[in-house]
Structure formats: C-alpha cells, structure tokens
Motif scaffolding. Structure first.
Motif, PDB file in Angstrom:
ATOM      1  N   ASN A  44       0.815  -1.215   0.000  1.00  0.00           N
ATOM      2  CA  ASN A  44       0.000   0.000   0.000  1.00  0.00           C
ATOM      3  C   ASN A  44       0.849   1.266   0.000  1.00  0.00           C
ATOM      4  N   VAL A  45       0.394   2.275  -0.769  1.00  0.00           N
ATOM      5  CA  VAL A  45       1.056   3.571  -0.826  1.00  0.00           C
ATOM      6  C   VAL A  45       0.125   4.615  -0.217  1.00  0.00           C
ATOM      7  N   ILE A  46       0.699   5.517   0.586  1.00  0.00           N
ATOM      8  CA  ILE A  46      -0.056   6.613   1.170  1.00  0.00           C
ATOM      9  C   ILE A  46       0.494   7.930   0.625  1.00  0.00           C
ATOM     10  N   SER A  47      -0.283   8.999   0.776  1.00  0.00           N
ATOM     11  CA  SER A  47       0.165  10.301   0.277  1.00  0.00           C
ATOM     12  C   SER A  47      -0.043  11.376   1.331  1.00  0.00           C
ATOM     13  N   VAL A  48       0.729  12.448   1.171  1.00  0.00           N
ATOM     14  CA  VAL A  48       0.595  13.605   2.043  1.00  0.00           C
ATOM     15  C   VAL A  48       0.907  14.854   1.216  1.00  0.00           C
ATOM     16  N   GLY A  49       0.078  15.874   1.382  1.00  0.00           N
ATOM     17  CA  GLY A  49       0.343  17.163   0.755  1.00  0.00           C
ATOM     18  C   GLY A  49       1.029  18.057   1.771  1.00  0.00           C
ATOM     19  N   TYR A  50       2.039  18.798   1.316  1.00  0.00           N
ATOM     20  CA  TYR A  50       2.776  19.652   2.251  1.00  0.00           C
ATOM     21  C   TYR A  50       3.405  20.839   1.533  1.00  0.00           C
ATOM     22  N   MET A  51       3.803  21.803   2.317  1.00  0.00           N
ATOM     23  CA  MET A  51       4.473  22.985   1.804  1.00  0.00           C
ATOM     24  C   MET A  51       5.924  22.987   2.287  1.00  0.00           C
ATOM     25  N   PRO A  52       6.880  22.705   1.377  1.00  0.00           N
ATOM     26  CA  PRO A  52       8.287  22.768   1.777  1.00  0.00           C
ATOM     27  C   PRO A  52       8.779  24.217   1.886  1.00  0.00           C
ATOM     28  N   SER A  53       8.061  25.139   1.214  1.00  0.00           N
ATOM     29  CA  SER A  53       8.371  26.569   1.295  1.00  0.00           C
ATOM     30  C   SER A  53       7.067  27.336   1.144  1.00  0.00           C
TER      31      SER A  53
END
Length: 74
Positions: A44-53
């Motif tokens: 299984n693959v999971i995802s996450v949205g994020y702001m590196p900058s």
C-alpha cells in the motif's frame, strides 16, 4: 486519519513529508490512501500534501512497507 504506520513506525503527516523531502515542511495536510500499489514491492502507498516553502505545494507518495517514495514536483 492523521497518523499512519510506515515501515513499522507511527508517523505524523509532518514526519511523513520529512521522510520524503529530507527536511521538515512548513505545513502538512492529513495523510491519505493513494489508491495505488508500490511499484517496488506491491504494498500500500499513502500520500501527504505539504508545503516545503511558502511558494510551493507538493504531494508526496510513500510505501508503507519499503523505502520507495516519490513526489509530484517538476
């Protein structure tokens, strides 16, 4: 769900983003199922949205069982 098990360890969205990015993000969204299987081990693959900058938003994908990860940046 905000925390998930990745390679035997419980991780927060921020920690998952850090595993893929290599640095702590400014902000991260909740972890979600990516609805895909890992191309390396089939798990299984999971995802996450994020702001590196402040000017960039990235969606990262990480296998829950092996080292495979990817991000949707150019």
């Amino acid at each position: 769900m905000s925390n998930r098990v990745v390679q035997g360890r419980m991780v927060t969205p921020e920690r998952l983003a850090e595993l893929v990015e290599g640095e702590k993000p400014l902000e991260a969204e909740p972890i979600e199922d990516a609805e895909m299987d890992c191309p390396e081990c089939g798990e299984n693959v999971i995802s996450v949205g994020y702001m590196p900058s402040v000017t960039e938003f990235v969606t990262a994908y990480k296998c829950q069982e092996c080292d495979w990860s990817d991000a949707d940046r150019d």
